[in-house]
Structure formats: C-alpha cells, structure tokens
Design a protein around this motif. Structure first.
Motif, PDB file in Angstrom:
ATOM      1  N   UNK A 176      34.185  70.107  71.359  1.00 19.72           N
ATOM      2  CA  UNK A 176      33.529  69.589  72.568  1.00 19.72           C
ATOM      3  C   UNK A 176      32.041  69.936  72.649  1.00 19.72           C
ATOM      4  N   UNK A 177      31.509  70.553  71.595  1.00 20.06           N
ATOM      5  CA  UNK A 177      30.105  70.927  71.601  1.00 20.06           C
ATOM      6  C   UNK A 177      29.156  69.746  71.715  1.00 20.06           C
ATOM      7  N   UNK A 178      29.598  68.569  71.294  1.00 16.53           N
ATOM      8  CA  UNK A 178      28.723  67.395  71.326  1.00 16.53           C
ATOM      9  C   UNK A 178      28.682  66.720  72.693  1.00 16.53           C
ATOM     10  N   UNK A 179      29.573  67.123  73.598  1.00 17.31           N
ATOM     11  CA  UNK A 179      29.757  66.324  74.811  1.00 17.31           C
ATOM     12  C   UNK A 179      28.723  66.587  75.901  1.00 17.31           C
ATOM     13  N   UNK A 180      27.748  67.433  75.599  1.00 21.62           N
ATOM     14  CA  UNK A 180      26.623  67.557  76.529  1.00 21.62           C
ATOM     15  C   UNK A 180      25.928  66.211  76.711  1.00 21.62           C
ATOM     16  N   UNK A 181      26.062  65.348  75.703  1.00 19.88           N
ATOM     17  CA  UNK A 181      25.417  64.037  75.794  1.00 19.88           C
ATOM     18  C   UNK A 181      26.039  63.161  76.877  1.00 19.88           C
ATOM     19  N   UNK A 182      27.298  63.434  77.237  1.00 24.19           N
ATOM     20  CA  UNK A 182      27.918  62.683  78.326  1.00 24.19           C
ATOM     21  C   UNK A 182      27.134  62.913  79.619  1.00 24.19           C
ATOM     22  N   UNK A 183      26.750  64.164  79.857  1.00 28.79           N
ATOM     23  CA  UNK A 183      25.987  64.490  81.056  1.00 28.79           C
ATOM     24  C   UNK A 183      24.569  63.914  80.980  1.00 28.79           C
ATOM     25  N   UNK A 184      24.002  63.910  79.795  1.00 25.95           N
ATOM     26  CA  UNK A 184      22.671  63.306  79.612  1.00 25.95           C
ATOM     27  C   UNK A 184      22.710  61.814  79.907  1.00 25.95           C
ATOM     28  N   UNK A 185      23.716  61.147  79.329  1.00 25.76           N
ATOM     29  CA  UNK A 185      23.772  59.697  79.451  1.00 25.76           C
ATOM     30  C   UNK A 185      24.199  59.237  80.843  1.00 25.76           C
ATOM     31  N   UNK A 186      24.851  60.136  81.597  1.00 27.41           N
ATOM     32  CA  UNK A 186      25.315  59.761  82.938  1.00 27.41           C
ATOM     33  C   UNK A 186      24.646  60.625  84.011  1.00 27.41           C
ATOM     34  N   UNK A 187      23.435  61.038  83.734  1.00 23.85           N
ATOM     35  CA  UNK A 187      22.727  61.921  84.663  1.00 23.85           C
ATOM     36  C   UNK A 187      22.629  61.321  86.062  1.00 23.85           C
ATOM     37  N   UNK A 188      22.469  60.000  86.152  1.00 23.27           N
ATOM     38  CA  UNK A 188      22.356  59.360  87.461  1.00 23.27           C
ATOM     39  C   UNK A 188      23.660  59.428  88.248  1.00 23.27           C
ATOM     40  N   UNK A 189      24.754  59.667  87.562  1.00 17.93           N
ATOM     41  CA  UNK A 189      26.063  59.704  88.220  1.00 17.93           C
ATOM     42  C   UNK A 189      26.485  61.127  88.607  1.00 17.93           C
ATOM     43  N   UNK A 190      25.631  62.109  88.318  1.00 19.60           N
ATOM     44  CA  UNK A 190      25.909  63.481  88.731  1.00 19.60           C
ATOM     45  C   UNK A 190      25.399  63.646  90.155  1.00 19.60           C
ATOM     46  N   UNK A 191      26.273  63.899  91.124  1.00 12.56           N
ATOM     47  CA  UNK A 191      25.807  64.045  92.511  1.00 12.56           C
ATOM     48  C   UNK A 191      24.720  65.110  92.619  1.00 12.56           C
ATOM     49  N   UNK A 192      23.779  64.862  93.516  1.00 10.08           N
ATOM     50  CA  UNK A 192      22.617  65.741  93.647  1.00 10.08           C
ATOM     51  C   UNK A 192      22.989  67.173  94.013  1.00 10.08           C
ATOM     52  N   UNK A 193      24.159  67.365  94.631  1.00  4.04           N
ATOM     53  CA  UNK A 193      24.523  68.718  95.056  1.00  4.04           C
ATOM     54  C   UNK A 193      25.328  69.463  94.002  1.00  4.04           C
ATOM     55  N   UNK A 194      25.616  68.835  92.861  1.00  2.00           N
ATOM     56  CA  UNK A 194      26.413  69.499  91.835  1.00  2.00           C
ATOM     57  C   UNK A 194      25.563  70.463  91.016  1.00  2.00           C
ATOM     58  N   UNK A 195      26.147  71.632  90.725  1.00  2.00           N
ATOM     59  CA  UNK A 195      25.546  72.620  89.824  1.00  2.00           C
ATOM     60  C   UNK A 195      26.416  72.685  88.576  1.00  2.00           C
ATOM     61  N   UNK A 196      25.806  72.532  87.419  1.00  2.00           N
ATOM     62  CA  UNK A 196      26.549  72.525  86.153  1.00  2.00           C
ATOM     63  C   UNK A 196      26.628  73.929  85.575  1.00  2.00           C
TER      64      UNK A 196
END
Length: 376
Positions: free
Chosen positions: A283-303
């Motif tokens: 799962x080390x490569x899946x940081x790209x999911x968050x990069x590619x869907x950055x607009x879909x991460x709610x503003x109040x979420x902390x990763x």
C-alpha cells in the motif's frame, strides 16, 4: 516553522507480566485482581514514558489491558459465547505452503473467538474507567497533554465475533452500535480522543466477503459506516479518529481491495482524523490516491498516514519517513498532517511481528523524520 505532530495507531508491545495476567483472565485460571490492576497501571505508565522518550506527541495506553483490539468486547458486554468461525484471509489460501508454515508456528498464542449468541448489552464501564484512569495518570506523570484511547467499531466486532443471534447482519450492526455508544462517549467525556479501529472497512473484503464483487463489498462497508456514525452522533467529530486496515500481518496481501475503492467510504466517517497504511509494500504507492482526489478530501479532515511499517523489523531511515510525510503535506498542508504508523505493534496480547525494542526505535525514527520536515 512547519510543525508535524506524531502519533501511532494505538496498540504497543505488552510486558510478559501483563501478558501472563491477561491470559490468566482469558483462560479462567486464578489470579489476584488487585495485583492485575496494579500491573496494568504500572505498565501503562511505562508505555507512556517510552512513547514520550521516542518523541510521540499524541499517546495511547498501548491497549495494555486488552486481549486484542476487537475481541476484548466479549469481556465487557453480554451476548457472547461458544466458539465462532475463524476466517482465513483469502490471500493466505492462495499460498498454502506459507499458510501451513504459519499454522505450525507455536509461538503464536491462541485466543478465544466466541460468537454472538444473545442480546448485546454493556456490563458497565468499570473496566474502561480503569483504563482511562491509568492513561490519564500516566499522561500527568510524564507531562503529556494529549492522548487517545482505542475502541472497537461495530463493524470490526461483527468481523471477529460473528452473529448467531440477530436475524440479520444489519440488525447485529445496529445492536452493536447502540451498545458501544456509551463506551465511545465515556472516552471522550474523560478528555481523551476516541479512536475507532475499523479494519472491517478493508480486511473483511477478503476474510468475510470474498465471494462479493468489489462494488458489492463497498455497499456492505457503507452499512458499517452508517452504524458507526449512528454511535458517534453525539460526539464532536474533532474528537474522533478512524483507522482503516488490510490486516496487520506479514503476508502476500494480493487480495486487498485498493484504497481507491474505499476512499469515499473512509471519508464518510464522522471523524476528523483518518489513519491509513502507506508504508508497507502493498500500500506504499497509494498516497497517490489522496493526491489525485485532493479536492474530495473534506476541508476538516486531518490525514494520519502510516510512515513506518508494523510488520517488519527494518527500522525506517528518518529521511524516508520525512519523504513520506512531505507527500501528504504537499496535498493538504502541514496543519492537516500527523505522522503515524501503518497499524499497531501489539494488536493481540503476546503477539507482535516486531521486536518490542525495535517498535520503539521505529517510533523514534518517525519522530526524527517529522523533525526533518520541521527543519526544512
């Protein structure tokens, strides 16, 4: 200056004294309850001390008193008994030689896996209150301002303590959500943050539902989130952390459902903080999911990405840790990233793939990597 806080998923190695007490209780052999309580208090203090020494900012009690992160509920709630089904992960079935080798490893302790055979109701919050008191005392002793306590989600309970009483799985989830609600609220009322462990959102894909399509499983996972959110309805989301996991074991993991397919479900949890794996080889490569869907991460979420692996005794280089942190800083900003671990280091009492001393060395490497990001 950029500040990157550090934490971890929750469970940490237990001392042999603690393990012996836990298994005495588990097996129904005689033990001194007062000595048990004293051992737990002392162990939690030491666990918090070691987290502080390693540079961890947001600490836990290491789940010291629990037999495991999910099955502890059988001791605190009615309705569980007998011997339940032990589902083998689908990826291990694909490699029978390796599975056979694991089954012959007598170093791994055996745990009770009862099933639900009656109405699920709380036996009271006394054991939880002892855990809370131990952690609060240890935090005060070692000068820690922020701590969290783990609790099992309705979905993960349904995964490990399967239903043989309620008419439907949905009814079982609803009963679990109603029963666990008080536990969740008690933790938050104590001043601690609440962490919900939700491996069911990923690992149950290949343990309980291997015959479903990925789309069908996502529909099932959404019912788990709905049950969880119902239980969290009266808790501010900023006090809640949710952890997703594909199974904290060294194995092929070739049947893991991709993060891309679980992303929306994870983001739907009524929790500000989301913890997930990004260090292990699958799962080390899946940081790209968050990069590619950055607009879909709610503003109040902390990763809270896992920046150290919990299934290998390699100690990550701090520079590698820093690189992993910086990927997420570039996506959501430093104020919305906390460095964490892929999973726990002691998810079951008496078992952990990582040597206890190495576990704390990994946490220290995590803190050093976060320091490198601060110094950039």
């Amino acid at each position: 200056m950029t500040t990157i806080r550090t934490t971890h998923v929750g469970s940490l190695p237990r001392s042999q004294e603690v393990v012996d007490f836990i298994f005495a209780r588990e097996r129904g052999t005689p033990y001194d309850p007062a000595a048990f309580d004293a051992a737990m208090a002392s162990a939690v203090s030491e666990t918090v001390r070691r987290q502080v020494a390693a540079g961890v900012d947001i600490v836990s009690d290491g789940e010291t008193s629990k037999i495991s992160y999910a099955t502890y509920v059988k001791d605190r709630y009615t309705g569980f008994g007998g011997d339940g089904v032990r589902n083998t992960p689908a990826d291990l079935k694909l490699f029978p030689g390796y599975m056979s080798r694991l089954s012959k490893d007598d170093r791994n302790p055996r745990y009770a896996h009862p099933k639900c055979i009656g109405e699920v109701r709380s036996r009271g919050q006394e054991e939880l209150k002892k855990d809370i008191a131990n952690l609060r005392a240890a935090m005060a002793e070692h000068g820690v301002e922020r701590g969290f306590m783990n609790a099992a989600s309705p979905g993960v309970i349904s995964l490990f303590l399967q239903n043989d009483y309620y008419k439907t799985r949905e009814a079982y989830l609803a009963a679990l959500a109603d029963a666990m609600k008080e536990e969740y609220e008690t933790i938050v009322a104590s001043g601690l943050d609440l962490q919900l462990d939700c491996p069911d959102l990923a690992v149950s894909r290949h343990m309980m539902f291997p015959d479903l399509t990925d789309a069908e499983f996502v529909t099932v996972a959404r019912t788990h989130i709905e049950a969880l959110n119902h239980a969290l309805a009266d808790i501010p989301p900023e006090r809640v952390r949710v952890h997703i996991c594909w199974g904290n074991y060294e194995g092929p993991h070739v049947c893991d459902i991709p993060m891309a397919k679980m992303f929306d479900t994870l983001m739907a949890a009524r929790a500000r903080y989301v913890l997930f794996e990004t260090s292990n080889p699958r799962h080390g490569h899946e940081w790209t999911v968050f990069r590619d869907r950055a607009r879909d991460i709610p503003d109040d979420k902390v990763l809270i990405p896992g920046v150290v692996d919990t299934t290998t005794n390699f100690v990550e280089h701090p520079e590698l840790v820093a690189q992993r942190i910086e990927r997420f800083v570039d996506i959501v900003g430093a104020d919305r990233v906390i460095a964490g671990s892929d999973c726990g280091f002691g998810t079951f009492a008496g078992y952990g793939a990582v040597d206890p001393e190495i576990a704390y060395a990994k946490l220290a490497a995590m803190a050093e990597g976060a320091g490198l990001v601060r110094a950039r």
